[in-house]
Design an enzyme around this catalytic site. Sequence first.
Site, PDB file in Angstrom:
ATOM      1  CG  MET A   1      -2.015  -1.092   1.078  1.00  0.00           C
ATOM      2  SD  MET A   1      -3.580  -0.732   1.914  1.00  0.00           S
ATOM      3  CE  MET A   1      -3.032  -0.621   3.607  1.00  0.00           C
TER       4      MET A   1
ATOM      5  CG  HIS B   1       7.278  -2.412   1.870  1.00  0.00           C
ATOM      6  ND1 HIS B   1       7.164  -1.341   2.719  1.00  0.00           N
ATOM      7  CD2 HIS B   1       6.074  -3.023   1.875  1.00  0.00           C
ATOM      8  CE1 HIS B   1       5.943  -1.293   3.215  1.00  0.00           C
ATOM      9  NE2 HIS B   1       5.254  -2.309   2.724  1.00  0.00           N
TER      10      HIS B   1
END
Length: 333
Positions: A27, A34
């Site tokens: 998101m 990440h």
Amino acid sequence: MTATVLRTAKELHARARAGRRAVVMTMGALHEGHATLIRTARTIAGPDGEVVVTVFVNPLQFGKGEDLDRYPRTLDADIELAGQAGADVVFAPSVDEVYPGGEPEVRVTAGPMGERLEGSSRPGHFDGMLTVVAKLLHLTRPDLALYGQKDAQQLALIRRMVRDLNFGVEIVGVPTVREEDGLALSSRNRYLSAAERRTALALSGALFAGQDRHAAQEALRARAREVPATRARAEALSAIGESRAAADTHAVATAVPGGPAAVRAAARQVLDEAARLDPPLALDYLALIDPSDFTEIGDDFTGDAVLAVAARVGATRLIDNIPLTFGSFGAAS
């Protein structure tokens, strides 16, 4: 490495493909956690494969009063980080691209497994999550998709959806990435003040305390197996007192293998202390669960488990978990 930015599925489908396509769904507000997912995807896909990072803030995952409006949007920085970590493509669709005609009438339902823990605290969250994951799997058409183990219930539900609904994709879980002080990396960490962050360390501290108690119990049980079977189990364990405090030895001697209750108690003690700090930690749940269905395990449980915690510090809600395996040495005599 510079990632190509695409906004539509048509553009993505038009790309030539040679090797496997690996997808990392996010998101946005990307951080080192990440980046680890992307680097892992790059390794698995190989030099001939393709790594696609999706950036989409899914409105279906935010309930009433949650932080959709203040959720950070940092697309330019996300594109740079994704490229540096090895992504070929950043797929950043609009809401209209993902949900043409508005919010979908037909959605994926998480079922009873999605109503527990996070699902109980955030009604409808997992239905929205699974719906967008299903949509993005169709839009990106990957061979494999990677998700972080920090969101353990999310990962378990995605795996269950892919299995139950026969999605032709491999799901890969990647271990939680932590900051130097132990706090699990999260886009929400940026909301914490310095004082709130100190309190928030109790989440990982509780998990590590539970992990330490578990490791001590497993080690004691392993050593107890080396003692001749003619001796009573409690006496044998007491003889190993130099390995751990007498309280731990007694707990192992009187408990069934693994001692889930002792693990919960060790973690709970840290959280109870954090509730008295300034600012205090407001515990949502502490659970020791079977990852196959996210129900609490019993004291006779053997196999893989997850020790999970969720709490609020100030206005910020945080989650964390750690995997454990009970009975790895077998039952003591």
